[in-house]
Design an enzyme around this catalytic site. Structure first.
Site, PDB file in Angstrom:
ATOM      1  N   LYS A 123       2.077  -3.571   6.794  1.00  0.00           N
ATOM      2  CA  LYS A 123       2.468  -3.714   5.379  1.00  0.00           C
ATOM      3  C   LYS A 123       3.977  -3.505   5.213  1.00  0.00           C
ATOM      4  CE  LYS A 123      -1.529  -4.521   3.438  1.00  0.00           C
ATOM      5  NZ  LYS A 123      -1.827  -5.773   2.755  1.00  0.00           N
ATOM      6  N   TYR A 157      -1.803  -0.512  10.746  1.00  0.00           N
ATOM      7  CA  TYR A 157      -2.082  -1.135   9.446  1.00  0.00           C
ATOM      8  C   TYR A 157      -0.905  -0.917   8.495  1.00  0.00           C
ATOM      9  CZ  TYR A 157      -3.679  -1.537   4.647  1.00  0.00           C
ATOM     10  OH  TYR A 157      -3.742  -1.848   3.314  1.00  0.00           O
ATOM     11  N   SER A 202       0.840  -1.194   0.000  1.00  0.00           N
ATOM     12  CA  SER A 202       0.000   0.000   0.000  1.00  0.00           C
ATOM     13  C   SER A 202       0.876   1.245   0.000  1.00  0.00           C
ATOM     14  CB  SER A 202      -0.855  -0.011   1.267  1.00  0.00           C
ATOM     15  OG  SER A 202      -1.484   1.227   1.454  1.00  0.00           O
TER      16      SER A 202
HETATM   17  P1  NAD Z   1     -11.029  -6.953   1.426  1.00  0.00           P
HETATM   18  O1  NAD Z   1     -11.234  -6.912   2.898  1.00  0.00           O
HETATM   19  O2  NAD Z   1     -12.226  -6.744   0.555  1.00  0.00           O
HETATM   20  O3  NAD Z   1     -10.349  -8.325   1.007  1.00  0.00           O
HETATM   21  C1  NAD Z   1      -9.474  -9.030   1.851  1.00  0.00           C
HETATM   22  C2  NAD Z   1      -9.935 -10.477   1.883  1.00  0.00           C
HETATM   23  O4  NAD Z   1      -9.032 -11.239   2.693  1.00  0.00           O
HETATM   24  C3  NAD Z   1     -11.331 -10.660   2.470  1.00  0.00           C
HETATM   25  O5  NAD Z   1     -12.111 -11.448   1.596  1.00  0.00           O
HETATM   26  C4  NAD Z   1     -11.098 -11.360   3.804  1.00  0.00           C
HETATM   27  O6  NAD Z   1     -12.162 -12.215   4.144  1.00  0.00           O
HETATM   28  C5  NAD Z   1      -9.803 -12.109   3.522  1.00  0.00           C
HETATM   29  N1  NAD Z   1      -8.962 -12.394   4.695  1.00  0.00           N
HETATM   30  C6  NAD Z   1      -8.573 -11.522   5.659  1.00  0.00           C
HETATM   31  N2  NAD Z   1      -7.785 -12.151   6.545  1.00  0.00           N
HETATM   32  C7  NAD Z   1      -7.662 -13.442   6.136  1.00  0.00           C
HETATM   33  C8  NAD Z   1      -6.986 -14.581   6.633  1.00  0.00           C
HETATM   34  N3  NAD Z   1      -6.253 -14.519   7.745  1.00  0.00           N
HETATM   35  N4  NAD Z   1      -7.084 -15.743   5.941  1.00  0.00           N
HETATM   36  C9  NAD Z   1      -7.836 -15.815   4.820  1.00  0.00           C
HETATM   37  N5  NAD Z   1      -8.504 -14.773   4.315  1.00  0.00           N
HETATM   38  C10 NAD Z   1      -8.409 -13.600   4.955  1.00  0.00           C
HETATM   39  O7  NAD Z   1      -9.882  -5.895   1.075  1.00  0.00           O
HETATM   40  P2  NAD Z   1      -9.384  -5.361  -0.343  1.00  0.00           P
HETATM   41  O8  NAD Z   1      -9.763  -3.935  -0.443  1.00  0.00           O
HETATM   42  O9  NAD Z   1      -9.791  -6.293  -1.402  1.00  0.00           O
HETATM   43  O10 NAD Z   1      -7.829  -5.410  -0.108  1.00  0.00           O
HETATM   44  C11 NAD Z   1      -7.048  -6.500  -0.523  1.00  0.00           C
HETATM   45  C12 NAD Z   1      -5.614  -6.273  -0.100  1.00  0.00           C
HETATM   46  O11 NAD Z   1      -5.143  -5.068  -0.675  1.00  0.00           O
HETATM   47  C13 NAD Z   1      -5.425  -6.129   1.414  1.00  0.00           C
HETATM   48  O12 NAD Z   1      -4.234  -6.786   1.778  1.00  0.00           O
HETATM   49  C14 NAD Z   1      -5.296  -4.639   1.608  1.00  0.00           C
HETATM   50  O13 NAD Z   1      -4.534  -4.325   2.735  1.00  0.00           O
HETATM   51  C15 NAD Z   1      -4.599  -4.230   0.332  1.00  0.00           C
HETATM   52  N6  NAD Z   1      -4.838  -2.825  -0.025  1.00  0.00           N
HETATM   53  C16 NAD Z   1      -6.130  -2.383  -0.162  1.00  0.00           C
HETATM   54  C17 NAD Z   1      -6.365  -1.055  -0.486  1.00  0.00           C
HETATM   55  C18 NAD Z   1      -7.766  -0.520  -0.596  1.00  0.00           C
HETATM   56  O14 NAD Z   1      -7.948   0.700  -0.545  1.00  0.00           O
HETATM   57  N7  NAD Z   1      -8.787  -1.344  -0.782  1.00  0.00           N
HETATM   58  C19 NAD Z   1      -5.283  -0.194  -0.687  1.00  0.00           C
HETATM   59  C20 NAD Z   1      -3.983  -0.693  -0.555  1.00  0.00           C
HETATM   60  C21 NAD Z   1      -3.786  -2.023  -0.225  1.00  0.00           C
HETATM   61  C1  WQD Z   2      -9.518   9.960   0.541  1.00  0.00           C
HETATM   62  C2  WQD Z   2      -9.710  11.467   0.750  1.00  0.00           C
HETATM   63  C3  WQD Z   2      -9.952  12.087   3.065  1.00  0.00           C
HETATM   64  C4  WQD Z   2     -13.736   9.984   3.701  1.00  0.00           C
HETATM   65  C5  WQD Z   2      -7.012   4.968   2.813  1.00  0.00           C
HETATM   66  C6  WQD Z   2      -6.033   4.243   3.680  1.00  0.00           C
HETATM   67  C7  WQD Z   2      -4.924   3.682   2.853  1.00  0.00           C
HETATM   68  C8  WQD Z   2      -5.438   2.868   1.666  1.00  0.00           C
HETATM   69  C9  WQD Z   2      -6.530   3.557   0.927  1.00  0.00           C
HETATM   70  C10 WQD Z   2      -5.295   0.554   2.197  1.00  0.00           C
HETATM   71  C11 WQD Z   2      -8.917  12.016   1.929  1.00  0.00           C
HETATM   72  C12 WQD Z   2     -11.222  12.368   2.291  1.00  0.00           C
HETATM   73  C13 WQD Z   2     -12.577  10.503   3.136  1.00  0.00           C
HETATM   74  C14 WQD Z   2     -14.781  10.868   4.080  1.00  0.00           C
HETATM   75  C15 WQD Z   2     -13.463  12.712   3.269  1.00  0.00           C
HETATM   76  N1  WQD Z   2      -5.974   1.608   2.075  1.00  0.00           N
HETATM   77  N2  WQD Z   2     -12.441  11.841   2.933  1.00  0.00           N
HETATM   78  N3  WQD Z   2     -14.599  12.213   3.837  1.00  0.00           N
HETATM   79  O1  WQD Z   2      -7.132   8.066   3.439  1.00  0.00           O
HETATM   80  O2  WQD Z   2      -6.182   8.239   1.104  1.00  0.00           O
HETATM   81  O3  WQD Z   2      -6.362   6.050   2.161  1.00  0.00           O
HETATM   82  O4  WQD Z   2      -7.516   4.059   1.823  1.00  0.00           O
HETATM   83  O5  WQD Z   2      -4.100   0.387   2.084  1.00  0.00           O
HETATM   84  O6  WQD Z   2      -4.177   2.914   3.720  1.00  0.00           O
HETATM   85  O7  WQD Z   2      -5.495   5.146   4.621  1.00  0.00           O
HETATM   86  O8  WQD Z   2      -8.420   7.176   1.448  1.00  0.00           O
HETATM   87  O9  WQD Z   2     -10.778   7.182   0.777  1.00  0.00           O
HETATM   88  O10 WQD Z   2     -10.215   7.315   3.228  1.00  0.00           O
HETATM   89  O11 WQD Z   2      -9.763   9.272   1.770  1.00  0.00           O
HETATM   90  O12 WQD Z   2     -13.348  13.933   3.081  1.00  0.00           O
HETATM   91  O13 WQD Z   2     -15.828  10.468   4.614  1.00  0.00           O
HETATM   92  O14 WQD Z   2     -11.089  11.697   1.070  1.00  0.00           O
HETATM   93  O15 WQD Z   2      -9.699  13.095   4.002  1.00  0.00           O
HETATM   94  O16 WQD Z   2      -8.511  13.311   1.575  1.00  0.00           O
HETATM   95  P1  WQD Z   2      -6.987   7.499   2.117  1.00  0.00           P
HETATM   96  P2  WQD Z   2      -9.871   7.664   1.836  1.00  0.00           P
END
Ligand code: NAD
Ligand code: WQD
Length: 349
Positions: free
Chosen positions: A155, A151, A127
């Site tokens: 990572k 979190y 991330s």
């Molecule tokens: P999500 O929660 O929709 O998907 C994660 C999946 O992993 C879920 O289906 C959950 O049931 C499963 N899971 C969690 N712990 C587990 C375990 N111990 N064993 C088996 N399954 C398990 O999340 P997502 O948005 O699809 O994110 C996927 C990955 O990408 C995550 O690692 C997250 O940290 C990373 N990521 C997400 C974002 C985002 O904004 N969505 C941004 C950056 C990184």
């Molecule tokens: C985006 C913008 C907020 C909600 C997060 C995690 C990051 C990654 C992605 C996993 C910001 C603003 C948001 C609201 C708002 N996930 N905002 N009102 O914070 O960039 O990243 O998700 O790895 O780890 O921190 O994403 O969508 O929460 O916010 O004004 O109700 O929207 O302040 O500027 P962020 P976000």
């Protein structure tokens, strides 16, 4: 060439389910391991519906080493895409041990089982959260890391562990070295264009896009815009939003790179997956209103703790080494997010 099997941890989740579609459509066999802690099995039925192909699903926790090893013994896995993990920043501050156990320990168990099964090709969901605060707003992979919550630290720790594994290969001179891509996602949004799979957050969403969607459809009353006094073009926070389908294409490109000459002797390398440009919260609201014809009711609220003013990717390395760049624009992201929201107002329930 034989059909390759990719094991997708967390494959029932938001990004994982889109990756399953991309993999099946690219000709891979798919094996999903997911404990369904944050997802529903319906997402996998929808993946099969979209692709007209079937996948294998194991409802298991990656921390259950014995079961995971049995899956590797049974399935001819060549690559792992590792999405399984917990991802809510606020929750990670309240439950740090849970986050380290699930994300860090879970990845250690996975890596041990992969080592024992001699499957050493891994694409990991990292991330942009791993980066530290910087005076620059455009982040490159060589920027110092300095996550500010459990979190993000989970990572960064996983990245360190995986880099150490790869470094150890040089010392022990193994014939089958680790090949690892650490993919640092910026802000994934949107959904598959079919509207059959998408983001289905539990409870009230933390992230901007699902929150905006739920206000537009009337499930939530009002969006709070967290701060309008940032030093950005309109005072609101700027982020690099990326369409989830573009994002998962970066993963199949990563597999191709790991199998290319470049990774012949192994390695562990980080790549930003972002568009390379940012949009403000106001720009997201305006685009949403224009594309959907719905009003997004909002108020200005105080800044959210831990938020940066502006952050977006330098995606040049992914272009150069993975031959990947985003193809979809913000209108596509909003159109597809709204299509998913309107077709599934209650998510998968
Ligand atoms: P999500 O929660 O929709 O998907 C994660 C999946 O992993 C879920 O289906 C959950 O049931 C499963 N899971 C969690 N712990 C587990 C375990 N111990 N064993 C088996 N399954 C398990 O999340 P997502 O948005 O699809 O994110 C996927 C990955 O990408 C995550 O690692 C997250 O940290 C990373 N990521 C997400 C974002 C985002 O904004 N969505 C941004 C950056 C990184
Ligand atoms: C985006 C913008 C907020 C909600 C997060 C995690 C990051 C990654 C992605 C996993 C910001 C603003 C948001 C609201 C708002 N996930 N905002 N009102 O914070 O960039 O990243 O998700 O790895 O780890 O921190 O994403 O969508 O929460 O916010 O004004 O109700 O929207 O302040 O500027 P962020 P976000």
């Amino acid at each position: 060439m034989d059909t390759q099997t990719v094991l997708v941890t967390g494959g029932a989740g938001y990004i994982g389910s889109h990756a399953c579609v991309e993999l099946l459509q690219s000709g891979y066999r798919v094996v999903v391991v997911d404990n369904l802690s944050n997802s529903k099995p319906e997402s996998l039925s929808r993946v099969e519906q979209i692709t007209g192909k079937s996948l294998s699903f194991y409802q298991d926790d990656i921390r259950d080493k014995k079961t995971l090893a049995e899956i590797f013994a049974k399935e001819p896995v060549t690559t792992v895409m590792h999405f399984a993990g917990l991802k809510a920043v606020g929750e990670s501050c309240e439950q740090p041990l849970n986050y380290y156990h699930n994300n860090v320990y879970g990845t250690m168990v996975l890596a041990e089982v992969m080592n024992e099964a001699n499957v050493k090709q891994l694409v990991f969901s990292s991330s942009a959260t791993v980066y530290g605060e910087s005076t620059a707003v455009q982040y490159s992979e060589n920027f110092p890391l300095g996550p500010i919550n459990p979190y993000g630290r989970s990572k960064a720790m996983i990245e360190d562990i995986l880099r150490d594994l790869s470094t150890a290969d040089n010392i022990i001179q193994t014939k089958s070295p680790w090949k690892i891509a650490l993919l640092r996602y910026f802000n994934p949004i949107g959904a598959h264009e079919s509207g059959l799979i998408g983001e289905d957050p539990n409870g009230i969403p933390n992230n901007l896009m699902p929150y905006v969607s739920q206000v537009a459809i009337g499930k939530l009353a009002q969006l709070s815009v967290f701060g309008d006094d940032y030093p950005t073009r309109d005072g609101t926070g700027v982020r690099d939003y990326i369409h989830v389908v573009d994002l998962v294409k970066g993963h199949t490109k990563a597999i191709a790179a790991l199998e290319s000459e470049k990774f012949k002797s192994g390695g562990c390398k980080a790549y930003n997956l972002g568009a390379g440009r940012g949009y403000s919260v106001f720009e997201i609201i305006e685009t949403f209103e224009r594309v959907t014809g719905r009003k997004v009711n909002y108020k200005i609220a105080p800044r959210r703790a831990g938020d940066l003013a502006e952050c977006f990717a330098n995606p040049e390395l992914a272009l150069k080494e993975l031959d990947w760049k985003v193809e979809k624009n913000l209108d596509d992201m909003v159109t597809d997010a709204w299509n998913w929201q309107t077709k599934n107002p209650q998510g998968y329930a």
